[in-house]
Design a protein around this motif. Structure first.
Motif, PDB file in Angstrom:
ATOM      1  N   ASP A 196      -3.407  35.479   1.532  1.00 40.92           N
ATOM      2  CA  ASP A 196      -4.086  36.194   0.593  1.00 40.92           C
ATOM      3  C   ASP A 196      -3.673  37.318  -0.130  1.00 40.92           C
ATOM      4  N   THR A 197      -2.424  37.186   0.394  1.00 43.53           N
ATOM      5  CA  THR A 197      -1.355  38.309  -0.600  1.00 43.53           C
ATOM      6  C   THR A 197      -0.253  37.873  -1.558  1.00 43.53           C
ATOM      7  N   GLY A 198       0.353  36.587  -0.691  1.00 42.74           N
ATOM      8  CA  GLY A 198       1.135  35.659  -2.378  1.00 42.74           C
ATOM      9  C   GLY A 198       0.359  34.451  -3.065  1.00 42.74           C
ATOM     10  N   ARG A 199       0.629  34.583  -3.458  1.00 39.90           N
ATOM     11  CA  ARG A 199       0.389  32.616  -4.322  1.00 39.90           C
ATOM     12  C   ARG A 199       0.893  32.232  -4.096  1.00 39.90           C
ATOM     13  N   LEU A 200       2.574  32.274  -3.467  1.00 39.39           N
ATOM     14  CA  LEU A 200       3.494  30.652  -3.138  1.00 39.39           C
ATOM     15  C   LEU A 200       3.867  31.515  -1.539  1.00 39.39           C
ATOM     16  N   VAL A 201       3.348  30.978  -0.226  1.00 41.31           N
ATOM     17  CA  VAL A 201       3.927  31.279   0.807  1.00 41.31           C
ATOM     18  C   VAL A 201       4.394  29.436   1.327  1.00 41.31           C
ATOM     19  N   THR A 202       5.282  29.607   2.273  1.00 42.64           N
ATOM     20  CA  THR A 202       6.429  28.145   2.688  1.00 42.64           C
ATOM     21  C   THR A 202       6.371  28.643   4.265  1.00 42.64           C
ATOM     22  N   VAL A 203       5.633  28.184   5.043  1.00 40.82           N
ATOM     23  CA  VAL A 203       5.900  27.753   6.447  1.00 40.82           C
ATOM     24  C   VAL A 203       7.322  26.749   6.841  1.00 40.82           C
ATOM     25  N   THR A 204       7.725  27.644   7.354  1.00 39.38           N
ATOM     26  CA  THR A 204       9.339  26.950   7.888  1.00 39.38           C
ATOM     27  C   THR A 204       9.524  27.103   9.255  1.00 39.38           C
ATOM     28  N   GLY A 205      10.430  25.826   9.852  1.00 42.22           N
ATOM     29  CA  GLY A 205      10.444  25.644  11.082  1.00 42.22           C
ATOM     30  C   GLY A 205      11.445  24.470  11.513  1.00 42.22           C
ATOM     31  N   THR A 206      11.924  24.583  12.538  1.00 43.36           N
ATOM     32  CA  THR A 206      13.275  23.039  12.636  1.00 43.36           C
ATOM     33  C   THR A 206      11.402  21.940  12.838  1.00 43.36           C
ATOM     34  N   GLY A 207      11.860  20.452  12.730  1.00 41.28           N
ATOM     35  CA  GLY A 207      11.053  19.222  12.800  1.00 41.28           C
ATOM     36  C   GLY A 207      10.641  19.219  14.192  1.00 41.28           C
ATOM     37  N   GLY A 208       9.153  18.716  13.971  1.00 35.10           N
ATOM     38  CA  GLY A 208       8.253  18.805  14.808  1.00 35.10           C
ATOM     39  C   GLY A 208       7.896  19.880  15.927  1.00 35.10           C
ATOM     40  N   VAL A 209       8.057  21.083  15.324  1.00 34.93           N
ATOM     41  CA  VAL A 209       7.178  22.362  15.481  1.00 34.93           C
ATOM     42  C   VAL A 209       5.617  22.757  15.328  1.00 34.93           C
ATOM     43  N   GLU A 211       8.102  34.053  -3.611  1.00 37.76           N
ATOM     44  CA  GLU A 211       7.847  33.136  -2.066  1.00 37.76           C
ATOM     45  C   GLU A 211       8.171  34.082  -0.969  1.00 37.76           C
ATOM     46  N   ARG A 212       6.419  33.775  -0.077  1.00 43.74           N
ATOM     47  CA  ARG A 212       6.914  34.145   1.306  1.00 43.74           C
ATOM     48  C   ARG A 212       7.261  33.390   2.291  1.00 43.74           C
ATOM     49  N   VAL A 213       8.021  33.853   2.857  1.00 44.49           N
ATOM     50  CA  VAL A 213       8.205  32.200   4.295  1.00 44.49           C
ATOM     51  C   VAL A 213       7.602  32.806   5.419  1.00 44.49           C
ATOM     52  N   VAL A 214       6.935  32.386   6.040  1.00 42.34           N
ATOM     53  CA  VAL A 214       6.200  32.437   7.176  1.00 42.34           C
ATOM     54  C   VAL A 214       6.879  30.901   8.203  1.00 42.34           C
ATOM     55  N   PRO A 215       8.176  31.494   9.238  1.00 42.79           N
ATOM     56  CA  PRO A 215       9.382  31.110   9.820  1.00 42.79           C
ATOM     57  C   PRO A 215       8.187  30.645  10.936  1.00 42.79           C
ATOM     58  N   LEU A 216       8.053  29.544  10.710  1.00 44.50           N
ATOM     59  CA  LEU A 216       7.360  29.430  13.133  1.00 44.50           C
ATOM     60  C   LEU A 216       7.924  28.948  14.206  1.00 44.50           C
ATOM     61  N   ALA A 217       8.503  29.724  15.595  1.00 37.55           N
ATOM     62  CA  ALA A 217       9.103  29.395  16.826  1.00 37.55           C
ATOM     63  C   ALA A 217       8.030  28.208  17.604  1.00 37.55           C
ATOM     64  N   PRO A 218       8.616  27.383  17.980  1.00 39.41           N
ATOM     65  CA  PRO A 218       8.298  27.259  19.568  1.00 39.41           C
ATOM     66  C   PRO A 218       7.191  27.624  20.127  1.00 39.41           C
ATOM     67  N   LEU A 219       6.636  26.795  20.594  1.00 43.06           N
ATOM     68  CA  LEU A 219       5.159  27.518  21.251  1.00 43.06           C
ATOM     69  C   LEU A 219       5.818  28.091  22.368  1.00 43.06           C
TER      70      LEU A 219
END
Length: 727
Positions: A36-49, A156-164
């Motif tokens: 909603d607030t940024g034009r570039l957002v990147t979801v990061t995290g390890t493979g399979g997450v 760029e806005r980075v959204v890191p994704l942790a495991p469940l």
């Protein structure tokens, strides 16, 4: 695929969710706020997450005006092809000499859409460059990137994704197990004595969704307690070699390695061999490429089914039939094992051989009732065909196979909207020297196909150089087939450069050569259509009609649709010319539908221009102007300045003159602007609408059915065929 539609027009290509989405409520909300607030957002995290799944879930809830478009980058091995991948995902094809990035900038400049770049980590530099430039010049664009690392682009806005979280991991295991084992009851209310083992298993897998999915696939054969026991052994084996790796990376590799070790020897062998495929593949390809040395071809289906049941493979329905796909991380793991077996070179050669054979079959079947099936098949197999091309063109002893493959795919480069990519492979192919008769023949074919592609792109100098070299070398080696094709395409070049007498001479000679050697295919029929255009441009429309009626009959006898469309275009112009707008519209509708299905941009835009002329003759000047505006938006992608030629411009000028006279300049320009704002699919849809009753109109100056009208020229040469459609 998700088909977001407004007024029947597709506005996106997100895949539909086939499994229930579990948990992640806080992450979903955070990612939505970031978009909603940024034009570039990147979801990061390890493979399979679960990065891709989360991004797709959030993207599906967005509704930008021009849709949400996902680009799968995992099959892209070379950073040079990132721009091509985005062009292809958006349904764009550009037959000009423009770079694909220029095509993207032109397309996105006035659009509002969300672009999802999935799997950026291995092509991060190219993705960063592309994203920065697109965002800087397309104000309505937002980008959602997915990868194991950020793009490092300003803003760029980075959204890191942790495991469940533990409770989510247990829920995911329960849901997936329930899907595979109806009534198994692995939910919290039915865990019974296995409750603690399930929780422990999820903790040991660090809550990584891919690992949990693999575990769920084993619950039919092993209890949670048994899996925990086996997992202990595999952890020690697979994490002891590299203690510097991130814990999550060690855990994911352990999960995949553990699943691998639970497979039978045949399943492990097939898993490794399937890693040579890029993108999806079908059963026949797997049986050929992966059989032998411990895995008979008649056992591949059963072993593949076992891998499918264990979620090592996924199954998908496509226009080309049932196909299978391996997750990128799973494929990479199999690739390591294939290298360890020492069998990688043999399997890669079999992969190359299969796709060389497939291209040979497709080229032959292009001239048959299976033409559309061939187009869909090559679309589905393109990642693997690229892999075969790359393998052949980089192996010193296999250059002739790469040249052969690049040339055999002429119908795809030319007829299905991929001129730019085809030219890249062809130029790479003709730079190589291949020994022997086979190598000489393959290079000659690559040369005339390269010349053909350059003609269609309007690159006269390079087209002439390639065709002259082909003709010279073909005569030296006494290759009558290559001489005929070189002469034919040189005739095409004369046609598009307005040298009609030379075009007629060369095309007649080429057709005579084809008859002498017994050649009959779509190329030969296009040569006859091109000769018809040369005759029409010189004032003999009846002869042009005779030639195209003959092409039409042959096409219908053989089930050919692509060349037939260009013959219909010429016949439609003749019908309009003779005062038969109803017949002209019927022929053009048939032509446009076929061109659109084949992603043939020039065929589509020529038909739209002539349909505009027919529409004004039927009395709807406003709609004709709208269609002209839509065609104007399509023309820049064709690559040739058609409106600078008296031969090609007549229908447009006649339509514009009549529409302006009826509407007035201001209203006409307003309708044209409206049409220019439409997408290509919208333009095609409008062009195919059934009209109201025809209204007789006075013939514009230079048109008519009498002798004086014979000075009017057909709109364009079928040789200027492109391959781009409304995506």
């Amino acid at each position: 695929m998700r088909d977001l539609r407004r007024d029947g027009i597709p506005h996106g290509n997100l895949p539909l969710e086939l499994d229930a989405f579990v948990g992640r409520a806080p992450e979903l909300a955070e990612l939505a706020r970031a978009l909603d607030t940024g034009r570039l957002v990147t979801v990061t995290g390890t493979g399979g997450v679960g990065k891709s799944r989360l991004a797709a879930r959030v993207a599906a809830r967005r509704s930008p005006r021009h849709g949400v478009w996902r680009v799968e980058l995992a099959p892209v091995r070379d950073e040079e092809f990132v721009d091509y991948a985005v062009v292809e995902a958006l349904g764009l094809v550009d037959h000009t000499t423009r770079l694909p990035r220029e095509t993207l900038l032109a397309h996105l400049a006035e659009r509002e859409l969300l672009l999802v770049l999935d799997g950026v980590e291995h092509v991060v530099e190219a993705c960063a460059s592309l994203t920065a430039e697109l965002l800087g010049r397309a104000p309505g664009l937002r980008v959602l990137a997915v990868g194991r690392r950020p793009l490092d682009v300003p803003g760029e806005r980075v959204v890191p994704l942790a495991p469940l979280r533990p409770e989510e991991a247990v829920e995911l295991l329960a849901v997936r197990a329930g899907q595979r084992l109806a009534g198994a009851g692995y939910g919290d209310d039915a865990l019974g004595e296995d409750r603690e083992e399930v929780r422990e298993l999820c903790l040991r897998l660090d809550g990584i969704p891919l690992a949990i999915e693999l575990a769920a696939g084993r619950l039919g054969a092993l209890s949670p307690r048994q899996m925990l026991q086996r997992l202990d052994d595999r952890f020690r084996i697979l994490t002891g070699g590299d203690r510097t790796a991130l814990p999550r990376h060690r855990t994911l590799r352990t999960a995949i390695g553990w699943s691998h070790e639970l497979c039978t020897p045949a399943e492990r062998l097939l898993w490794a061999r399937l890693s040579v495929f890029t993108g999806s593949f079908d059963l026949e390809a797997a049986e050929y490429v992966c059989s032998g040395d411990g895995l008979p071809a008649d056992e591949v289906l059963d072993v593949l089914s076992a891998l499918l049941a264990q979620s090592v493979l996924t199954r998908e329905e496509t226009a080309a039939g049932v196909r299978y796909r391996m997750l990128d991380t799973v494929r990479a793991y199999g690739g390591d094992w294939l290298e360890a077996t020492g069998d990688a070179s043999r399997v890669r050669r079999r992969h190359r051989d299969w796709y060389v054979g497939l291209a040979t079959w497709c080229e032959l079947e292009w001239f048959s009732p299976r033409q559309r099936e061939v187009a869909a098949r090559v679309d589905a197999e393109l990642p693997n065909l690229r892999g075969a091309l790359e393998h052949s063109l980089t192996e010193p002893d296999e250059a002739h196979l790469g040249q052969y493959l690049a040339g055999a795919l002429w119908f795809h480069w030319v007829g299905c909207g991929r001129l730019s990519e085809g030219r890249r492979w062809l130029e790479q192919a003709v730079r190589l020297d291949a020994e022997g008769t086979a190598g000489e023949q393959s290079r000659l074919k690559a040369l005339w196909v390269l010349g053909y592609v350059a003609v269609l792109q309007g690159d006269t100098a390079h087209a002439l150089a390639a065709l002259q070299e082909c003709r010279r070398e073909a005569e030296r080696s006494a290759n009558p087939t290559a001489v005929a094709y070189a002469e034919h395409r040189t005739g095409c070049l004369a046609l598009v450069t307005d040298d009609m007498p030379r075009a007629e001479t060369l095309l007649r000679s080429a057709l005579h050569r084809y008859r002498e050697i017994g050649e009959l295919n779509s190329n030969v029929l296009m040569g006859q259509v091109e000769l018809a255009m040369a005759r029409a441009f010189q004032g003999d429309l009846p002869d042009a009609v005779r030639l195209c009626e003959d092409v039409r009959r042959v096409c219908e006898d053989h089930g050919e649709r692509w060349a037939r469309g260009y013959a219909l275009y010429v016949l439609a112009y003749a019908a309009w010319y003779d005062g038969e707008p109803v017949r002209a519209r019927e022929l053009l509708a048939d032509c446009l539908r076929g061109a659109h299905r084949f992603r043939d941009q020039l065929g589509s835009v020529l038909a739209v221009e002539l349909l505009a002329l027919v529409t004004v003759a039927e009395g709807d000047a406003a709609e004709a102007a709208v269609l002209q505006g839509g065609a104007a938006r399509m023309w820049p992608s064709v690559g040739l300045p058609l409106f600078g030629s008296a031969h090609y411009n007549a229908p447009h000028e006649l339509c514009e003159a009549a529409a302006r006279e009826q509407l007035g300049d201001e209203r006409y320009e307003e309708c044209v602007r409206h049409g220019a704002g439409l997408g290509r699919r919208e333009v095609v849809t409008r062009a195919l609408r059934r009209p109201g009753p025809p209204v007789p109109l006075p013939a514009p100056r230079g048109a008519g059915t009498g002798a004086g009208a014979r000075t009017a020229k057909p709109a364009a040469s079928p040789t200027r065929k492109g391959g781009e459609t409304a995506g």
